[in-house]
Design a protein around this motif. Structure first.
Motif, PDB file in Angstrom:
ATOM      1  N   ALA A 102       1.243  -4.063  -7.917  1.00  0.00           N
ATOM      2  CA  ALA A 102       2.402  -4.177  -6.759  1.00  0.00           C
ATOM      3  C   ALA A 102       3.713  -3.552  -6.588  1.00  0.00           C
ATOM      4  O   ALA A 102       3.657  -4.039  -4.732  1.00  0.00           O
ATOM      5  CB  ALA A 102       3.453  -5.633  -7.742  1.00  0.00           C
ATOM      6  N   ARG A 103       4.044  -2.605  -7.151  1.00  0.00           N
ATOM      7  CA  ARG A 103       4.783  -1.950  -6.166  1.00  0.00           C
ATOM      8  C   ARG A 103       4.012  -1.029  -4.656  1.00  0.00           C
ATOM      9  O   ARG A 103       4.894  -1.230  -3.642  1.00  0.00           O
ATOM     10  CB  ARG A 103       5.266  -0.700  -7.163  1.00  0.00           C
ATOM     11  N   LEU A 104       3.090  -0.857  -5.528  1.00  0.00           N
ATOM     12  CA  LEU A 104       2.229   0.042  -4.268  1.00  0.00           C
ATOM     13  C   LEU A 104       1.541  -0.265  -3.628  1.00  0.00           C
ATOM     14  O   LEU A 104       1.523  -0.243  -2.038  1.00  0.00           O
ATOM     15  CB  LEU A 104       0.590   0.638  -5.014  1.00  0.00           C
ATOM     16  N   LEU A 105       1.033  -1.954  -3.743  1.00  0.00           N
ATOM     17  CA  LEU A 105       0.784  -2.713  -2.599  1.00  0.00           C
ATOM     18  C   LEU A 105       1.598  -3.373  -1.063  1.00  0.00           C
ATOM     19  O   LEU A 105       1.397  -3.797  -0.426  1.00  0.00           O
ATOM     20  CB  LEU A 105       0.588  -3.720  -3.067  1.00  0.00           C
ATOM     21  N   GLU A 106       3.230  -3.642  -2.058  1.00  0.00           N
ATOM     22  CA  GLU A 106       4.040  -3.511  -1.202  1.00  0.00           C
ATOM     23  C   GLU A 106       4.491  -2.595  -0.088  1.00  0.00           C
ATOM     24  O   GLU A 106       4.370  -3.398   1.525  1.00  0.00           O
ATOM     25  CB  GLU A 106       5.563  -3.585  -1.671  1.00  0.00           C
ATOM     26  N   LYS A 107       3.511  -1.029  -0.726  1.00  0.00           N
ATOM     27  CA  LYS A 107       4.420   0.211   0.767  1.00  0.00           C
ATOM     28  C   LYS A 107       2.957   0.139   1.845  1.00  0.00           C
ATOM     29  O   LYS A 107       2.919   0.502   2.646  1.00  0.00           O
ATOM     30  CB  LYS A 107       4.492   1.068  -0.161  1.00  0.00           C
ATOM     31  N   LEU A 108       2.102  -0.621   0.786  1.00  0.00           N
ATOM     32  CA  LEU A 108       1.089  -0.529   1.422  1.00  0.00           C
ATOM     33  C   LEU A 108       0.332  -1.385   2.245  1.00  0.00           C
ATOM     34  O   LEU A 108       0.404  -1.114   4.128  1.00  0.00           O
ATOM     35  CB  LEU A 108      -0.846  -0.359   1.122  1.00  0.00           C
ATOM     36  N   GLU A 109       0.771  -2.637   2.381  1.00  0.00           N
ATOM     37  CA  GLU A 109       0.677  -3.708   3.302  1.00  0.00           C
ATOM     38  C   GLU A 109       2.042  -3.272   4.077  1.00  0.00           C
ATOM     39  O   GLU A 109       1.701  -3.569   5.414  1.00  0.00           O
ATOM     40  CB  GLU A 109       1.249  -4.728   2.193  1.00  0.00           C
ATOM     41  N   ALA A 110       3.156  -2.937   3.939  1.00  0.00           N
ATOM     42  CA  ALA A 110       3.688  -2.807   4.791  1.00  0.00           C
ATOM     43  C   ALA A 110       3.334  -1.477   5.744  1.00  0.00           C
ATOM     44  O   ALA A 110       3.790  -1.608   7.161  1.00  0.00           O
ATOM     45  CB  ALA A 110       5.524  -2.149   4.529  1.00  0.00           C
ATOM     46  N   ARG A 111       3.120  -0.573   5.706  1.00  0.00           N
ATOM     47  CA  ARG A 111       2.400   0.430   6.702  1.00  0.00           C
ATOM     48  C   ARG A 111       1.397  -0.116   7.107  1.00  0.00           C
ATOM     49  O   ARG A 111       1.006  -0.374   8.728  1.00  0.00           O
ATOM     50  CB  ARG A 111       1.453   1.621   5.336  1.00  0.00           C
ATOM     51  N   LEU A 112       0.141  -0.987   6.913  1.00  0.00           N
ATOM     52  CA  LEU A 112      -0.880  -1.383   7.830  1.00  0.00           C
ATOM     53  C   LEU A 112       0.085  -2.407   8.384  1.00  0.00           C
ATOM     54  O   LEU A 112      -0.527  -2.628   9.752  1.00  0.00           O
ATOM     55  CB  LEU A 112      -1.404  -2.003   6.454  1.00  0.00           C
ATOM     56  N   CYS A 113       0.845  -2.968   8.087  1.00  0.00           N
ATOM     57  CA  CYS A 113       0.964  -4.431   9.152  1.00  0.00           C
ATOM     58  C   CYS A 113       2.735  -3.439  10.367  1.00  0.00           C
ATOM     59  O   CYS A 113       1.886  -4.099  11.270  1.00  0.00           O
ATOM     60  CB  CYS A 113       1.919  -5.496   8.415  1.00  0.00           C
ATOM     61  N   GLY A 114       2.731  -2.330  10.176  1.00  0.00           N
ATOM     62  CA  GLY A 114       3.347  -1.352  10.688  1.00  0.00           C
ATOM     63  C   GLY A 114       2.606  -0.941  11.758  1.00  0.00           C
ATOM     64  O   GLY A 114       3.886  -0.548  13.163  1.00  0.00           O
ATOM     65  N   LYS A 115       1.843   0.025  11.169  1.00  0.00           N
ATOM     66  CA  LYS A 115       0.574   0.110  12.160  1.00  0.00           C
ATOM     67  C   LYS A 115       0.026  -0.604  13.213  1.00  0.00           C
ATOM     68  O   LYS A 115      -0.409  -0.005  14.613  1.00  0.00           O
ATOM     69  CB  LYS A 115      -0.342   1.583  11.436  1.00  0.00           C
ATOM     70  N   ALA A 116      -0.422  -1.569  12.218  1.00  0.00           N
ATOM     71  CA  ALA A 116      -1.178  -2.750  13.831  1.00  0.00           C
ATOM     72  C   ALA A 116      -0.882  -3.171  14.612  1.00  0.00           C
ATOM     73  O   ALA A 116       0.831  -3.167  14.848  1.00  0.00           O
ATOM     74  CB  ALA A 116      -1.235  -3.609  12.352  1.00  0.00           C
ATOM     75  N   ARG A 117      -1.297  -3.172  15.642  1.00  0.00           N
ATOM     76  CA  ARG A 117      -0.685  -3.409  17.284  1.00  0.00           C
ATOM     77  C   ARG A 117      -0.865  -5.574  16.925  1.00  0.00           C
ATOM     78  O   ARG A 117       0.354  -6.151  17.401  1.00  0.00           O
ATOM     79  CB  ARG A 117      -1.436  -3.875  17.934  1.00  0.00           C
ATOM     80  N   PHE A 118      -1.669  -6.235  16.166  1.00  0.00           N
ATOM     81  CA  PHE A 118      -1.050  -7.233  16.004  1.00  0.00           C
ATOM     82  C   PHE A 118      -1.390  -8.058  14.587  1.00  0.00           C
ATOM     83  O   PHE A 118      -2.971  -6.932  13.885  1.00  0.00           O
ATOM     84  CB  PHE A 118      -2.220  -8.415  16.275  1.00  0.00           C
TER      85      PHE A 118
END
Length: 391
Positions: free
Chosen positions: A165-181
């Motif tokens: 959960a800790r790693l996924l929360e950071k990973l999801e934040a990075r992927l969403c932050g870099k995505a245009r949509f």
């Protein structure tokens, strides 16, 4: 435009899981919008891509934890601990990032990448940063891991789920932050991922087939209720445990319940009417044999594809509130109940004839129309990004 759809497992025509059904719906919608789609990922062992001309195959991999030999599970765990990656992503690291880059260079050029769920994008993070991206969040994965930790009876498993959960929360934040949509599969997941703005995301209402199912008329009912799913997946297991332990005690002893799909080792039911039937050759024929479909989700995020399939088929159902995630329109023959006794009572009323079959085609076309419209929003954002880069 030419999009690269990067995913853990490439489509092979066997729509055996909600993940595979969702992928097919999204790829079909992109192609209806005029996008050329090339899929990149792994195949299940022994299975071939259904569209080899538009598929980049990176090899074969079996990522199922249930049934995997102990030495493989320990290997995954050790690699995850050493690399700092999630357990789900490290299963896919059977090749080097450079191998993926070479495959992209040989198959391109691409205008954009569609990163399908966190597992593959997390395994090869950094590879897909030379083009604009769309991120498809099938679930809020860190929330699901947190729920799995709470539901686990093992201290070691709780530790692993909390780490995930800790790693996924950071990973999801990075992927969403870099995505245009960002595409989610449930409206509430947009805010949970921090992309609630309509300029940043849209929730996709899915369909489970290329066209609406035919109306077959009178059905032959073989059992009172039917459930089908991958019950080894923890969010599904939580719902099934709730149904078997808390709902079935309120059902009559002669109420028949047929449960299909992969059952976890050691699972049993106290209610005499419950039958575990394993894998069935025709999932649609199986559910059509029931008087009512219990939609029993109690955990997880994203959308419940079994709910959508039930509504497309027009079958009577009793659903928890959680099973209706991502559904904007509930058919008239679906009753909602979250209390176990109320859920059991609603099932009995449905079997007695209180709920009838309906024509599910209106639900299907409504879902597909909105799906296409929201896919178009994401494409427009990426097209603008592409023009911006070209300028």
């Amino acid at each position: 435009m030419h999009f690269l759809f990067a995913t853990s497992i490439v489509p092979d025509g066997a729509l055996g899981s909600g993940y595979e059904i969702a992928n097919a719906a999204i790829i079909d919608a992109l192609r209806r919008a005029g996008i050329r789609v090339t899929v990149l990922g792994f195949a299940w062992p022994g299975r071939a891509p259904s569209d080899p001309e538009n598929t980049i195959l990176l090899g074969e991999v079996d990522v199922r934890t249930e049934g995997a030999p102990m030495h493989r599970k320990l290997g995954w765990l050790l690699r995850a601990m050493r690399s700092g990656q999630t357990f789900s992503s490290v299963k896919l690291r059977t090749i080097r990032c450079e191998t993926v880059r070479r495959a992209l260079a040989e198959a391109g050029p691409f205008d954009a990448y569609v990163l399908n769920s966190v597992q593959f994008a997390g395994a090869f993070e950094g590879v897909f940063e030379d083009r604009p991206t769309i991120f498809v969040a099938h679930n809020v994965e860190h929330r699901s891991a947190q729920e799995n930790a709470l539901a686990s009876g093992s201290a070691f498993q709780r530790f692993l789920y909390r780490r995930e959960a800790r790693l996924l929360e950071k990973l999801e934040a990075r992927l969403c932050g870099k995505a245009r949509f960002v595409f989610t599969l449930a409206e509430e997941d947009r805010a949970a991922l921090g992309v609630g703005s309509d300029k940043r995301s849209a929730a996709l209402p899915l369909v489970t087939r290329a066209g609406p199912p035919p109306v077959l008329g009178q059905r032959a009912v073989e059992y009172d209720a039917a459930l089908i799913g991958t019950w080894t997946w923890q969010p599904n297991r939580i719902g099934l445990d709730w149904f078997l332990n808390e709902v079935t005690p309120f059902l009559p002893q002669d109420f028949s319940i047929s449960i299909a799909g992969h059952i976890p080792a050691g699972m049993s039911a106290r209610h005499p009417g419950v039958k575990f039937v394993g894998r069935v050759p025709d999932a649609e024929a199986f559910v059509r044999g029931a008087a009512v479909i219990p939609l029993i989700s109690r955990a997880g995020t994203g959308v419940q594809l079994k709910t959508i399939e039930t509504f497309e088929l027009g079958l009577p159902s009793v659903a928890t509130s959680s099973a209706l995630r991502g559904i904007d329109h509930r058919p008239e023959n679906c009753t909602v109940a979250d209390d176990p006794a109320a859920f059991a009572a609603a099932l009995q009323l449905a079997v007695a004839g209180a709920l009838q079959d309906v024509d599910g085609s209106a639900f299907y076309w409504r879902q597909r129309s909105v799906l296409d419209e929201r896919i178009g929003k994401g494409i427009a954002v990426l097209d603008a990004a592409r023009r911006e880069v070209a300028a």
